[in-house]
Scaffold this motif. Structure first.
Motif, PDB file in Angstrom:
ATOM      1  N   SER A 140      11.951   4.086  -3.710  1.00  0.00           N
ATOM      2  CA  SER A 140      12.149   5.012  -2.590  1.00  0.00           C
ATOM      3  C   SER A 140      11.510   6.354  -2.888  1.00  0.00           C
ATOM      4  CB  SER A 140      13.632   5.267  -2.401  1.00  0.00           C
ATOM      5  OG  SER A 140      14.294   4.066  -2.172  1.00  0.00           O
ATOM      6  N   HIS A 141      10.896   6.936  -1.878  1.00  0.00           N
ATOM      7  CA  HIS A 141      10.362   8.292  -2.020  1.00  0.00           C
ATOM      8  C   HIS A 141      11.404   9.258  -1.440  1.00  0.00           C
ATOM      9  CE1 HIS A 141       7.855  11.772  -1.568  1.00  0.00           C
ATOM     10  NE2 HIS A 141       6.790  11.144  -2.043  1.00  0.00           N
ATOM     11  N   PRO A 142      11.733  10.309  -2.138  1.00  0.00           N
ATOM     12  CA  PRO A 142      12.767  11.213  -1.605  1.00  0.00           C
ATOM     13  C   PRO A 142      12.385  11.842  -0.259  1.00  0.00           C
ATOM     14  CG  PRO A 142      12.298  11.697  -3.904  1.00  0.00           C
ATOM     15  CD  PRO A 142      11.258  10.717  -3.454  1.00  0.00           C
ATOM     16  N   PHE A 171      -0.564   9.568  -1.292  1.00  0.00           N
ATOM     17  CA  PHE A 171      -1.600  10.250  -2.095  1.00  0.00           C
ATOM     18  C   PHE A 171      -1.035  11.369  -2.967  1.00  0.00           C
ATOM     19  CE2 PHE A 171      -4.182   8.168   1.128  1.00  0.00           C
ATOM     20  CZ  PHE A 171      -5.222   7.640   0.368  1.00  0.00           C
ATOM     21  N   CYS A 172       0.029  11.079  -3.701  1.00  0.00           N
ATOM     22  CA  CYS A 172       0.485  12.028  -4.720  1.00  0.00           C
ATOM     23  C   CYS A 172      -0.732  12.267  -5.621  1.00  0.00           C
ATOM     24  CB  CYS A 172       1.647  11.453  -5.526  1.00  0.00           C
ATOM     25  SG  CYS A 172       3.068  11.050  -4.487  1.00  0.00           S
ATOM     26  N   THR A 173      -0.926  13.500  -6.058  1.00  0.00           N
ATOM     27  CA  THR A 173      -2.234  13.844  -6.633  1.00  0.00           C
ATOM     28  C   THR A 173      -2.535  13.157  -7.972  1.00  0.00           C
ATOM     29  OG1 THR A 173      -1.283  15.794  -7.660  1.00  0.00           O
ATOM     30  CG2 THR A 173      -2.321  16.102  -5.498  1.00  0.00           C
ATOM     31  N   TYR A 174      -1.488  12.614  -8.625  1.00  0.00           N
ATOM     32  CA  TYR A 174      -1.696  11.996  -9.936  1.00  0.00           C
ATOM     33  C   TYR A 174      -1.829  10.479  -9.826  1.00  0.00           C
ATOM     34  CZ  TYR A 174       3.201  11.236  -8.994  1.00  0.00           C
ATOM     35  OH  TYR A 174       4.378  10.896  -8.365  1.00  0.00           O
ATOM     36  N   CYS A 175      -1.657   9.943  -8.617  1.00  0.00           N
ATOM     37  CA  CYS A 175      -1.428   8.500  -8.509  1.00  0.00           C
ATOM     38  C   CYS A 175      -2.639   7.752  -7.953  1.00  0.00           C
ATOM     39  CB  CYS A 175      -0.203   8.260  -7.632  1.00  0.00           C
ATOM     40  SG  CYS A 175       0.235   6.521  -7.513  1.00  0.00           S
ATOM     41  N   ILE A 176      -2.937   6.628  -8.551  1.00  0.00           N
ATOM     42  CA  ILE A 176      -4.108   5.823  -8.170  1.00  0.00           C
ATOM     43  C   ILE A 176      -3.737   4.730  -7.162  1.00  0.00           C
ATOM     44  CG2 ILE A 176      -3.880   4.190 -10.111  1.00  0.00           C
ATOM     45  CD1 ILE A 176      -7.246   5.677  -9.088  1.00  0.00           C
ATOM     46  N   VAL A 177      -2.424   4.517  -6.982  1.00  0.00           N
ATOM     47  CA  VAL A 177      -1.976   3.394  -6.140  1.00  0.00           C
ATOM     48  C   VAL A 177      -2.550   3.407  -4.717  1.00  0.00           C
ATOM     49  CG1 VAL A 177       0.083   2.367  -5.036  1.00  0.00           C
ATOM     50  CG2 VAL A 177       0.070   2.846  -7.477  1.00  0.00           C
ATOM     51  N   PRO A 178      -2.588   4.552  -4.017  1.00  0.00           N
ATOM     52  CA  PRO A 178      -3.143   4.509  -2.662  1.00  0.00           C
ATOM     53  C   PRO A 178      -4.604   4.020  -2.626  1.00  0.00           C
ATOM     54  CG  PRO A 178      -1.921   6.529  -3.007  1.00  0.00           C
ATOM     55  CD  PRO A 178      -2.061   5.874  -4.353  1.00  0.00           C
ATOM     56  N   TYR A 179      -5.308   4.155  -3.741  1.00  0.00           N
ATOM     57  CA  TYR A 179      -6.697   3.687  -3.816  1.00  0.00           C
ATOM     58  C   TYR A 179      -6.749   2.196  -4.183  1.00  0.00           C
ATOM     59  CZ  TYR A 179      -7.284   8.739  -4.475  1.00  0.00           C
ATOM     60  OH  TYR A 179      -7.224  10.096  -4.344  1.00  0.00           O
ATOM     61  N   GLY A 208       0.796  -1.225   0.000  1.00  0.00           N
ATOM     62  CA  GLY A 208       0.000   0.000   0.000  1.00  0.00           C
ATOM     63  C   GLY A 208       0.827   1.274   0.000  1.00  0.00           C
ATOM     64  N   CYS A 209       0.135   2.398   0.034  1.00  0.00           N
ATOM     65  CA  CYS A 209       0.799   3.697   0.063  1.00  0.00           C
ATOM     66  C   CYS A 209      -0.149   4.732   0.665  1.00  0.00           C
ATOM     67  CB  CYS A 209       1.191   4.125  -1.356  1.00  0.00           C
ATOM     68  SG  CYS A 209       2.073   5.697  -1.341  1.00  0.00           S
ATOM     69  N   ASP A 210       0.407   5.590   1.539  1.00  0.00           N
ATOM     70  CA  ASP A 210      -0.405   6.659   2.157  1.00  0.00           C
ATOM     71  C   ASP A 210       0.007   8.039   1.670  1.00  0.00           C
ATOM     72  OD1 ASP A 210      -1.663   4.739   3.613  1.00  0.00           O
ATOM     73  OD2 ASP A 210      -0.595   5.128   5.486  1.00  0.00           O
TER      74      ASP A 210
HETATM   75  S1  SF4 Z   1       3.585   8.010  -6.707  1.00  0.00           S
HETATM   76 FE1  SF4 Z   1       4.404   6.478  -5.266  1.00  0.00          FE
HETATM   77  S2  SF4 Z   1       4.474   7.587  -3.310  1.00  0.00           S
HETATM   78 FE2  SF4 Z   1       3.095   8.758  -4.628  1.00  0.00          FE
HETATM   79  S3  SF4 Z   1       1.050   7.960  -4.182  1.00  0.00           S
HETATM   80 FE3  SF4 Z   1       1.826   6.785  -5.950  1.00  0.00          FE
HETATM   81  S4  SF4 Z   1       2.750   4.954  -5.056  1.00  0.00           S
HETATM   82 FE4  SF4 Z   1       2.495   6.442  -3.383  1.00  0.00          FE
END
Ligand code: SF4
Length: 470
Positions: free
Chosen positions: A267-269, A191-199, A187-189
């Motif tokens: 990795s997230h910076p 919530f980068c505004t373009y990214c669907i992964v946290p959902y 998972g991911c918390d």
């Molecule tokens: S870009 Fe990476 S860090 Fe950002 S919401 Fe998506 S998965 Fe998470």
């Protein structure tokens, strides 16, 4: 029937993560049948497919390379980019024809796309021949879904929009006997505004350290040479334990197992600590390679993206890594044409590329993902202009990638040999410690070994070399 719900998928409660052990119901009804599995997207999906294969082969099925021979067809989909959607729906066209000729073929769709409301709606309306849809949270239910789909024409949708659990005892059929993926956080918390992964993948939830170390020890005992610790954001590892554990603690324990090579991605910076840098520098079996997504070099665009760092902060982290980790190679991801990106924002990105001279980069044109904040942002830049920017960016990226490869010319580097080279069957291929692809003149029996290779030629995306005996 459980339909996806993006609003529900966004919830992050204070509930404790539940740790469970997988329990796969056994059946003999698929013995001798063939399955065809196609995977789209990231390493996380590749590894999920290894779980799907583990389940299918537990039931006595064998893989096949062509759609036409399959009794079961599974597509493990990706939701990150538009073209992944298009490819899946294009492929479904082929499957539709096949289903007419072989109506008993079972077709299932899993992965991140399945977690999207609009996609499931489209499958329900236009692709009724798909037997079932399952999501990222219930791969373990694949057996049940297959059993229920046999001899039953109705379409089943079983997608859960929830924060998620952590499962141990997962059965993997790994693609390689040399390198292995090891999940460390789901998972991911961010919530980068373009990214669907946290959902699509739920909240950040870490596996217990002792389970991860045990898995790596088992892999080492089986002869694996390399593990890659996997997570959408590996440096968030352990934060959910709320006891001060961080990724560097896990990295150190994994390095201490003595497995020859340890990698991690992505990795997230934002929360890459000094301690992590120190641990990477300290252990020889932690590879000097970091994938550090930049996304944009403009602090204004980074703010709109919700990335939580500025251009200057990224540059200073980059410098620190270069100073403190000997011989480190750093690659990145960059999005071009995010809504509102001006020419001067784009030049800021080029400026970072100029300063960092990345070893390599994945570059993309922004594509809106339905349900994310960026999809609603005003986007006035024409596609033509975005394409030109991408081309300008790629020219620089390729130039620096070639330059960094050329620095290895005539040097002797360690390469883990993975198989026969696709470009030249008389050669083998592998990766340097710094994650550079090398086609090597060496005998086939070096597959699975780390050998010394003298670099004889450098291109933008690969190197040539020959084995040297030391
Ligand atoms: S870009 Fe990476 S860090 Fe950002 S919401 Fe998506 S998965 Fe998470």
């Amino acid at each position: 029937m459980n339909l996806p719900d993006l609003k529900k998928a966004k919830i992050r409660s204070l509930n404790q993560v539940e740790y469970k052990v997988q329990d796969y119901a056994f059946t003999r009804m698929f013995e001798g049948k063939k399955y065809f599995l196609r995977t789209y997207g990231c390493q996380m999906n590749e590894h999920d497919s290894e779980e799907m294969k583990g389940i299918l082969e537990y039931y006595g099925m064998t893989p096949c390379e062509d759609l036409e021979s399959a009794d079961v067809i599974l597509l493990n989909t990706c939701a990150i980019r538009e073209n992944a959607h298009d490819k899946v729906f294009g492929y479904l066209g082929r499957i539709k024809h096949l289903k007419k000729e072989k109506p008993n073929v079972i077709v299932g769709i899993g992965g991140c796309m399945s977690q999207e409301e609009s996609i499931v709606e489209e499958i329900r309306k236009r692709h009724p021949y798909v037997n079932f849809v399952f999501g990222t949270h219930n791969i373990h239910e694949l057996g049940r879904l297959l059993i229920e789909a046999s001899g039953d024409a109705h379409q089943d949708i079983e997608v859960y929009s929830k924060e998620g659990e952590v499962y141990e005892g997962v059965m993997y059929k790994r693609d390689s006997h040399i390198t292995a993926w090891v999940n460390i956080i789901y998972g991911c918390d961010k919530f980068c505004t373009y990214c669907i992964v946290p959902y699509t993948r739920g909240k950040e939830r870490s596996r217990k350290m002792k389970e991860i170390v045990k898995e790596v020890m088992d892999l080492k005992e089986q002869g694996y040479q390399e593990v890659t610790l996997l997570g959408q954001n590996v440096n968030a590892y352990g934060r959910d334990f709320k006891d001060g554990t961080e990724f560097s603690d896990l990295l150190e324990e994994v390095a201490k197992t003595g497995i020859p090579r340890v990698r991690f991605v992505t990795s997230h910076p934002w929360n890459f600590t000094d301690k992590m840098i120190d641990i990477i520098a300290k252990y020889e079996n932690i590879m000097p390679y970091i994938h550090l997504p930049l996304q944009s070099g403009s602090s204004r665009i980074l703010r709109l993206m919700g990335r939580r760092y500025t251009k200057e902060e990224y540059l200073s982290l980059f410098e620190k890594m270069k100073e403190r980790i000997p011989n480190v190679s750093i690659t990145t991801d960059i999005i071009v044409g995010f809504p509102g990106e001006t020419e001067s924002d784009f030049e800021e990105t080029l400026d970072v590329v100029e300063k960092c001279k990345f070893d390599g980069a994945y570059t993309f044109i922004f594509s809106p993902r339905e349900g994310t904040p960026a999809a609603k942002m005003k986007d006035e830049t024409p596609l033509e202009e975005k394409e030109k920017r991408l081309q300008r960016l790629n020219e620089r990226i390729n130039l620096y990638s070639k330059e960094s490869n050329e620095k290895l010319l005539n040097k002797v580097v360690p390469v883990l040999i993975l198989g026969i080279s696709e470009k030249d069957e008389s050669k083998v291929y592998g990766y340097t410690d710094t994650m550079k692809l090398v086609n090597v003149e060496a005998p086939v029996d070096t597959i699975g070994e780390i050998i010394s290779v003298k670099i004889t030629d450098a291109k933008s995306f690969s190197l040539d070399g020959e084995q040297v005996k030391e």
